[in-house]
Design a protein around this motif. Structure first.
Motif, PDB file in Angstrom:
ATOM      1  N   SER A 148      11.508   8.940  46.120  1.00 13.65           N
ATOM      2  CA  SER A 148      10.550   9.708  45.734  1.00 13.65           C
ATOM      3  C   SER A 148      10.805  10.458  44.528  1.00 13.65           C
ATOM      4  O   SER A 148       9.731  10.760  43.784  1.00 13.65           O
ATOM      5  CB  SER A 148      10.161  10.773  47.158  1.00 13.65           C
ATOM      6  OG  SER A 148      10.737  11.905  46.924  1.00 13.65           O
ATOM      7  N   ASP A 149      11.793  11.023  44.374  1.00 10.44           N
ATOM      8  CA  ASP A 149      12.217  11.834  43.248  1.00 10.44           C
ATOM      9  C   ASP A 149      12.012  10.983  41.684  1.00 10.44           C
ATOM     10  O   ASP A 149      11.583  11.486  40.777  1.00 10.44           O
ATOM     11  CB  ASP A 149      13.631  12.443  43.132  1.00 10.44           C
ATOM     12  CG  ASP A 149      13.705  13.649  44.095  1.00 10.44           C
ATOM     13  OD1 ASP A 149      12.835  14.321  44.457  1.00 10.44           O
ATOM     14  OD2 ASP A 149      14.760  14.035  44.293  1.00 10.44           O
ATOM     15  N   ALA A 150      12.534   9.755  42.030  1.00 12.32           N
ATOM     16  CA  ALA A 150      12.516   8.740  40.720  1.00 12.32           C
ATOM     17  C   ALA A 150      10.696   8.579  40.442  1.00 12.32           C
ATOM     18  O   ALA A 150      10.549   8.654  39.164  1.00 12.32           O
ATOM     19  CB  ALA A 150      13.147   7.530  41.105  1.00 12.32           C
ATOM     20  N   LEU A 151      10.065   8.701  41.335  1.00  8.61           N
ATOM     21  CA  LEU A 151       8.681   8.316  41.287  1.00  8.61           C
ATOM     22  C   LEU A 151       7.979   9.621  40.495  1.00  8.61           C
ATOM     23  O   LEU A 151       7.264   9.597  39.533  1.00  8.61           O
ATOM     24  CB  LEU A 151       7.940   7.826  42.314  1.00  8.61           C
ATOM     25  CG  LEU A 151       8.155   6.394  42.881  1.00  8.61           C
ATOM     26  CD1 LEU A 151       7.714   6.264  44.307  1.00  8.61           C
ATOM     27  CD2 LEU A 151       7.293   5.572  41.953  1.00  8.61           C
ATOM     28  N   ARG A 152       8.619  10.694  41.202  1.00 11.23           N
ATOM     29  CA  ARG A 152       8.150  12.181  40.725  1.00 11.23           C
ATOM     30  C   ARG A 152       8.437  12.183  38.949  1.00 11.23           C
ATOM     31  O   ARG A 152       7.429  12.429  38.170  1.00 11.23           O
ATOM     32  CB  ARG A 152       8.751  13.208  41.167  1.00 11.23           C
ATOM     33  CG  ARG A 152       8.388  14.513  41.006  1.00 11.23           C
ATOM     34  CD  ARG A 152       9.039  15.385  41.726  1.00 11.23           C
ATOM     35  NE  ARG A 152       8.298  16.818  41.766  1.00 11.23           N
ATOM     36  CZ  ARG A 152       8.404  17.661  40.730  1.00 11.23           C
ATOM     37  NH1 ARG A 152       9.104  17.543  39.605  1.00 11.23           N
ATOM     38  NH2 ARG A 152       7.754  18.750  40.645  1.00 11.23           N
ATOM     39  N   THR A 153       9.496  11.709  38.630  1.00 10.41           N
ATOM     40  CA  THR A 153       9.897  11.585  37.124  1.00 10.41           C
ATOM     41  C   THR A 153       9.207  10.824  36.397  1.00 10.41           C
ATOM     42  O   THR A 153       8.498  11.032  35.258  1.00 10.41           O
ATOM     43  CB  THR A 153      11.360  11.298  37.248  1.00 10.41           C
ATOM     44  OG1 THR A 153      12.105  12.070  37.970  1.00 10.41           O
ATOM     45  CG2 THR A 153      11.933  11.509  35.725  1.00 10.41           C
ATOM     46  N   GLU A 154       8.862   9.688  36.986  1.00  7.95           N
ATOM     47  CA  GLU A 154       7.908   8.462  36.283  1.00  7.95           C
ATOM     48  C   GLU A 154       6.614   9.046  36.148  1.00  7.95           C
ATOM     49  O   GLU A 154       5.923   8.850  35.117  1.00  7.95           O
ATOM     50  CB  GLU A 154       7.847   7.102  37.112  1.00  7.95           C
ATOM     51  CG  GLU A 154       8.947   6.250  37.128  1.00  7.95           C
ATOM     52  CD  GLU A 154       9.292   5.995  35.538  1.00  7.95           C
ATOM     53  OE1 GLU A 154       8.460   5.353  34.989  1.00  7.95           O
ATOM     54  OE2 GLU A 154      10.345   6.167  35.102  1.00  7.95           O
TER      55      GLU A 154
END
Ligand SMILES: [Zn+2]
Length: 464
Positions: free
Chosen positions: A438-444
């Motif tokens: 979820s954090d990775a997607l947030r950054t994306e």
């Protein structure tokens, strides 16, 4: 309250009463298509687009007949075509699509009937012939002229007296006209210029006669509303009235509406002063939606000051609206409590909006109402007070209002389908407590300019 607006002809606000209860007829003077449209053209088009849309809102979309024209023959067209080494028709064919694209970008609805002056030469000649037969017009070597002193009502729109007009006019020594303000109905052919056959020999129409012929052919006479920029009141609209009323012996049009100027440093923006911007120039810096919104922040009759600061303000206001719509779109909150006042609040918004528009199309007031409403609903969203079923009611009310203002639709398209997928995937990841994903997607998403904020009540999205 019923619809009222300022009528230039009577110089007061009047209750609007269409000639035919089931039909509203409206004509707007369009541009001369020799060069790209500038901000002034944009303002007039947007001002009358909103007026037309509000009439449709009141009377029904299929009951408003809106006619506007392109002037595709006059001195400016001929000179520019010569400069470019092309024909006048080629110039018009080049420029008209540019106007269409600019207007479409500004959210201006297509006219019910879009005319071009050169398609109405026959009707113009008919009217000129009537004026000659009735002795309102006379022929000189270079053309046929309307004799304003024969028409006692001349000056009624601009509030000028004929004697004053004569005193104030610059008379050129070789001018053989009977009054300096007598205006040309038909110009006789000069070598190399486009021309049409007429009872007065080959030639072309004067500018004013075009609108008289096009409005009457498509709307009849009298019709309800005639619009244009304030700079057209004299002589263009004065001349339209004189020739149409003298020719056909009936009133021309009941309500005259005029939009105000654009100013730069308090000075009128115009081509002749050289302080003007084309719409295309502006669109490289600000989106057409921002420009439309900027126009609506001033009352259509007031001057509007153009500056980067004003445009930036418009941009920020639209960004706030966009964030609001995104919050509505992605509102995932389980409501804690019901928002019982919503029905009343929505009703009040509609009533207040209609009241603002009924009062001479007061768009600044209408926009202020929308913002008050957004503020109120944002508060409810932030506290998790709105059940999801209420969201669609909010959207319905706002989309009714936007039928008139035309500022919301483009706002909602900002999140593309890729981003939508990522948002959904992120929600799944959060549910599964997969914080890394979820954090990775947030950054994306952040890279795409979408900020995701997790509140105790759900996810809020912001476009940055
Ligand atoms: Zn006109």
């Amino acid at each position: 309250m019923e619809l009222c607006f300022f009528n230039t002809l009577t110089r007061q606000k009047e209750h609007f009463q269409p000639i035919n209860q089931n039909k509203v007829t409206m004509y707007l003077c369009g541009p001369t298509v020799y060069d790209h449209g500038h901000l002034g053209h944009g303002r007039s088009a947007v001002a009358f687009d909103v007026i037309r849309r509000y009439l449709e809102y009141c009377f029904g979309a299929d009951r408003v007949i809106f006619v506007t024209n392109y002037t595709d023959i006059d001195d400016k067209m001929i000179n520019r075509a010569k400069e470019k080494g092309i024909t006048v028709k080629e110039l018009a064919d080049l420029i008209i699509p540019e106007y269409e694209a600019d207007y479409q970008a500004l959210g201006v609805k297509k006219a019910t009937i879009q005319t071009k002056a050169t398609d109405y030469i026959r009707e113009m000649i008919e009217l000129i012939q009537l004026l000659v037969d009735k002795d309102y017009a006379y022929e000189l070597e270079d053309g046929v002229y309307f004799e304003i002193e024969k028409w006692t009502d001349y000056g009624k729109l601009s509030g000028q007296k004929q004697t004053e007009l004569r005193a104030g006019a610059r008379v050129e020594s070789d001018d053989r006209k009977r009054h300096p303000h007598d205006f040309v109905l038909w110009k006789k052919e000069k070598p190399g210029e486009p021309s049409w056959d007429s009872p007065w020999g080959k030639g072309r129409p004067g500018w004013h006669i075009e609108c008289s012929a096009m409005s009457r052919t498509n709307l009849g006479q009298p019709f309800d509303i005639h619009g244009g920029g304030m700079d057209l009141i004299f002589p263009h609209h004065e001349d339209e009235i004189a020739q149409s009323e003298a020719g056909y012996g009936s009133s021309f049009c009941n309500y005259w509406l005029h939009n105000g100027f654009i100013t730069v440093n308090k000075e009128k923006m115009s081509k002749s002063l050289g302080n003007f911007f084309t719409l295309k120039d502006i669109f490289t810096k600000y989106s057409p939606q921002v420009v439309r919104y900027f126009f609506l922040t001033a009352h259509y009759r007031s001057p509007i000051e153009f500056s980067d600061a004003q445009l930036e303000q418009a941009k920020n206001a639209l960004a706030r609206l966009r964030d609001f719509f995104i919050s509505l779109n992605y509102y995932k909150v389980q409501a804690q409590t019901a928002y019982h006042e919503l029905e009343g609040v929505l009703k009040k918004l509609t009533v207040d909006f209609e009241q603002a528009m009924n009062d001479d199309f007061d768009t600044p007031r209408a926009l202020a109402l929308v913002f008050e409403f957004v503020k109120l609903i944002n508060r409810q969203l932030a506290t998790g007070n709105l059940p999801k079923k209420d969201i669609s009611k909010i959207r319905d009310t706002l989309s009714e209002i936007d039928q008139v203002l035309g500022i919301f639709p483009a706002i909602e398209k900002k999140i593309d389908s890729d981003a939508e997928k990522m948002i959904k995937e992120r929600e799944k990841a959060r549910k599964a407590k997969n914080w890394v994903r979820s954090d990775a997607l947030r950054t994306e998403l952040l890279k795409k300019g979408i900020e995701v904020e997790d509140t105790p009540y759900g996810t809020v999205l912001k476009i940055i």
